[in-house]
Each structure stands twice: as structure tokens, then as C-alpha cells.
Design a protein around this motif. Structure first.
Motif, mmCIF file in Angstrom:
data_model
loop_
_atom_site.group_PDB
_atom_site.id
_atom_site.type_symbol
_atom_site.label_atom_id
_atom_site.label_comp_id
_atom_site.label_asym_id
_atom_site.label_seq_id
_atom_site.Cartn_x
_atom_site.Cartn_y
_atom_site.Cartn_z
ATOM 1 N N SER A 256 57.392 8.461 72.714
ATOM 2 C CA SER A 256 58.696 8.236 73.481
ATOM 3 C C SER A 256 59.638 7.546 72.497
ATOM 4 C CB SER A 256 58.378 7.617 74.774
ATOM 5 O OG SER A 256 57.756 8.338 75.494
ATOM 6 N N LEU A 257 59.354 6.449 71.971
ATOM 7 C CA LEU A 257 60.090 5.791 71.042
ATOM 8 C C LEU A 257 60.487 6.316 69.885
ATOM 9 C CD1 LEU A 257 58.331 2.266 71.581
ATOM 10 C CD2 LEU A 257 60.316 2.812 72.637
ATOM 11 N N LEU A 258 59.868 7.030 69.439
ATOM 12 C CA LEU A 258 60.094 7.752 68.214
ATOM 13 C C LEU A 258 60.957 9.017 68.404
ATOM 14 C CD1 LEU A 258 56.348 7.799 66.541
ATOM 15 C CD2 LEU A 258 58.481 6.438 65.786
ATOM 16 N N SER A 259 61.049 9.635 69.649
ATOM 17 C CA SER A 259 61.608 10.966 69.838
ATOM 18 C C SER A 259 63.069 10.903 69.300
ATOM 19 C CB SER A 259 61.568 11.439 71.268
ATOM 20 O OG SER A 259 60.344 11.624 71.632
ATOM 21 N N PRO A 260 63.907 9.883 69.600
ATOM 22 C CA PRO A 260 65.389 9.998 69.033
ATOM 23 C C PRO A 260 65.409 10.023 67.537
ATOM 24 C CG PRO A 260 64.810 8.263 70.873
ATOM 25 C CD PRO A 260 63.629 8.659 70.538
ATOM 26 N N LEU A 261 64.521 9.354 66.940
ATOM 27 C CA LEU A 261 64.446 9.274 65.482
ATOM 28 C C LEU A 261 64.089 10.651 65.005
ATOM 29 C CD1 LEU A 261 62.907 5.979 64.571
ATOM 30 C CD2 LEU A 261 65.036 6.285 64.617
ATOM 31 N N LEU A 262 62.898 11.167 65.586
ATOM 32 C CA LEU A 262 62.540 12.521 65.154
ATOM 33 C C LEU A 262 63.663 13.457 65.397
ATOM 34 C CD1 LEU A 262 58.920 12.254 66.690
ATOM 35 C CD2 LEU A 262 59.598 12.423 64.130
#
Length: 275
Positions: A256-262
Motif C-alpha cells: 500500500s505504501l509502495l504503490s505510488p512509487l511503483l
């Protein structure tokens, strides 16, 4: 049906495995047979089912291995196969929902049939079998369901517009059943295998866009037996999540936290490959 001891009421616990004819399913079959299970193997192709049966028979001669050729995406075929398993072998102690296909492609280029086929096999196939077998397991008051999902169930990946939704759906079903079936003595495990050296992965790579290959690179390639071993070990400990490898563990706990970066990372790679 091709079966060894088809009318035999097994004295060993029974593991029903969908997609048991190759890859992770075959590796799970060998592992569970060595661990003391008799096997009910479901898949569409009888030839590869029979090959798995011969391999298990050579490795574990005392194991009964029954083969049930069926398309789990067809509700009547799936339900009929499950009822035959129960009649011939008794309620399964373990049910492994592993049948799956993956055909990557860009959304604007991929035919609708690819989307429907992957949802039908990957999600509905698991649903059909789980729905057919759950009442018998609940009546027995015990059992274990193992759903074999994918890292594509954590976040949207370029090129997996047909595949990822089917694995997202499987994840949702497993999370619900974990809560609902626990009071009936049925435990649920949800596995997220990394890229695994299987015939399915080789087939998947035939249609995988270059950008998708770049985005999904870096996780390494696992042997099917190692993945199967980790799934079974975690399930025996009644763990819900199985995340082999550092990449899967990171995604499981931080997607959930990584999704924007991904998303930013994927967009950069996609632009490069779409030029």
C-alpha cells in the motif's frame, strides 16, 4: 477418470490439488505424498496428470494417486470432479487451489477472451472447487485450503490487465474464507509465489511485453520444489500468508505504501519501451 484404487477409501489423509499436472502443482503433489497424503489431482490434460501420477508412484509407492481430468473453470465439471473425489476418497484434509494461466499483454491490444479465460481459470476455478468442497470439510470439522495467488495481486502491473484482476479476486476470496471458515475448523493459507521455473512461466514469457519483463525483473527464478516446500511448511504452521523471498515479503507488508512509487517506476519504464 484415471485412478489408482478408484474405489479405495483412503486411510491416509487426502490432498486435492488443482493444476496438479505440472509446475508448482506437481511439486506440491510430490511433497504432500512424501508427507503422508494420498492425492486427488485435477487438471485439464490427462497425459500430464498421468505423468505426475507415475512420478509420485515411483517416489512414494504407498501413496494412492487418483487423476480427475476436469476444467475447473467449468462449474459443472469442477463440482462433478469434487463430488467424485469425496465419494471415492472421502473429504479432503487439504485442498490446494493452484490451477492457473497467465497471458500478459497490453490492454489496447489484448482480446477480451484473454481476460475472460484468465478470470475463468484463475479465480472462478478456485471458487468452483472451494464452493464444492467446503461443505464436506465443514461437516468433517477440519481441513485446510491453500490458495496459490501471485505477486500480481498486490498492485497493478503493466501488461497484466487480464491476469492481475483474477489474482486480486482470489486474494479477496481467501481473506473472506479465512474469517468465515475458521469456526468450522477450516484453516486458509494464501501463497504468493515469486517467478518459478515452470512450463507456465515459459508460456507466459511468450506474450510478455518488453516493459513488463523489465518491471518484473530482479526477483530471481525459484525452483518449483523450493516454492512448494515453503508453501507446505507455512500451511502446516497454520500461517495465512506465504511469501517466499525478500521481494514477496516486502510487497506483502508494504504494497500500500509502495504503490505510488511503483506506479512512477512503471511509467518511466513503459515510456522508454513505448518509444
Amino acid at each position: 477418470m484415471s485412478a489408482a484404487g478408484a474405489s479405495h477409501q483412503s486411510r491416509r489423509p487426502v490432498a486435492l490439488i488443482t493444476g496438479g499436472s505440472s509446475g508448482i502443482g506437481r511439486a506440491l503433489a510430490l511433497r504432500l505424498a512424501r508427507d503422508g497424503f494420498d492425492l486427488a489431482l485435477l487438471a485439464r490434460g490427462i497425459e500430464r496428470l498421468e505423468e505426475t501420477r507415475r512420478l509420485v508412484g515411483a517416489a512414494v509407492p504407498e501413496a494412492t494417486v487418483n487423476c480427475y481430468p476436469a476444467d475447473v473453470g467449468d462449474v459443472a465439471a469442477a463440482s462433478g470432479a469434487v463430488q467424485t473425489v469425496i465419494a471415492q476418497m472421502g473429504p479432503p484434509a487439504w485442498v490446494v487451489l493452484n490451477a492457473g494461466i497467465a497471458r500478459p499483454g497490453r490492454f489496447l491490444e489484448q482480446p477480451l477472451d484473454d481476460h475472460l479465460d484468465q478470470m475463468r481459470t484463475n479465480y472462478l476455478g478456485a471458487l468452483h472447487v472451494a464452493h464444492a468442497v467446503a461443505p464436506a470439510m465443514a461437516e468433517a470439522g477440519s481441513g485446510h485450503m491453500v490458495f496459490v495467488s501471485s505477486g500480481a495481486a498486490f498492485f497493478g502491473i503493466y501488461g497484466y490487465g487480464a491476469y492481475a484482476p483474477s489474482k486480486f479476486a482470489m486474494r479477496g476470496l481467501a481473506e473472506v474464507l479465512r474469517v468465515e471458515l475458521a469456526p468450522r475448523g477450516i484453516h486458509v493459507t494464501l501463497a504468493y509465489p515469486p517467478d518459478t521455473d515452470t512450463p507456465q512461466l515459459a508460456e507466459e514469457c511468450r506474450t510478455k511485453p518488453a516493459a513488463t519483463k523489465a518491471i518484473t525483473a530482479g526477483g530471481g527464478l525459484w525452483p518449483a520444489d523450493r516454492v512448494a516446500s515453503q508453501i507446505i511448511a507455512a500451511a502446516r504452521r497454520r500461517r495465512f500468508l506465504v511469501t517466499p523471498g525478500a521481494q514477496m515479503r516486502l510487497l506483502a507488508h508494504g504494497h500500500s505504501l509502495l504503490s505510488p512509487l511503483l506506479r512512477v517506476y512503471q511509467a518511466r519504464i513503459a515510456r522508454k519501451h513505448d518509444r
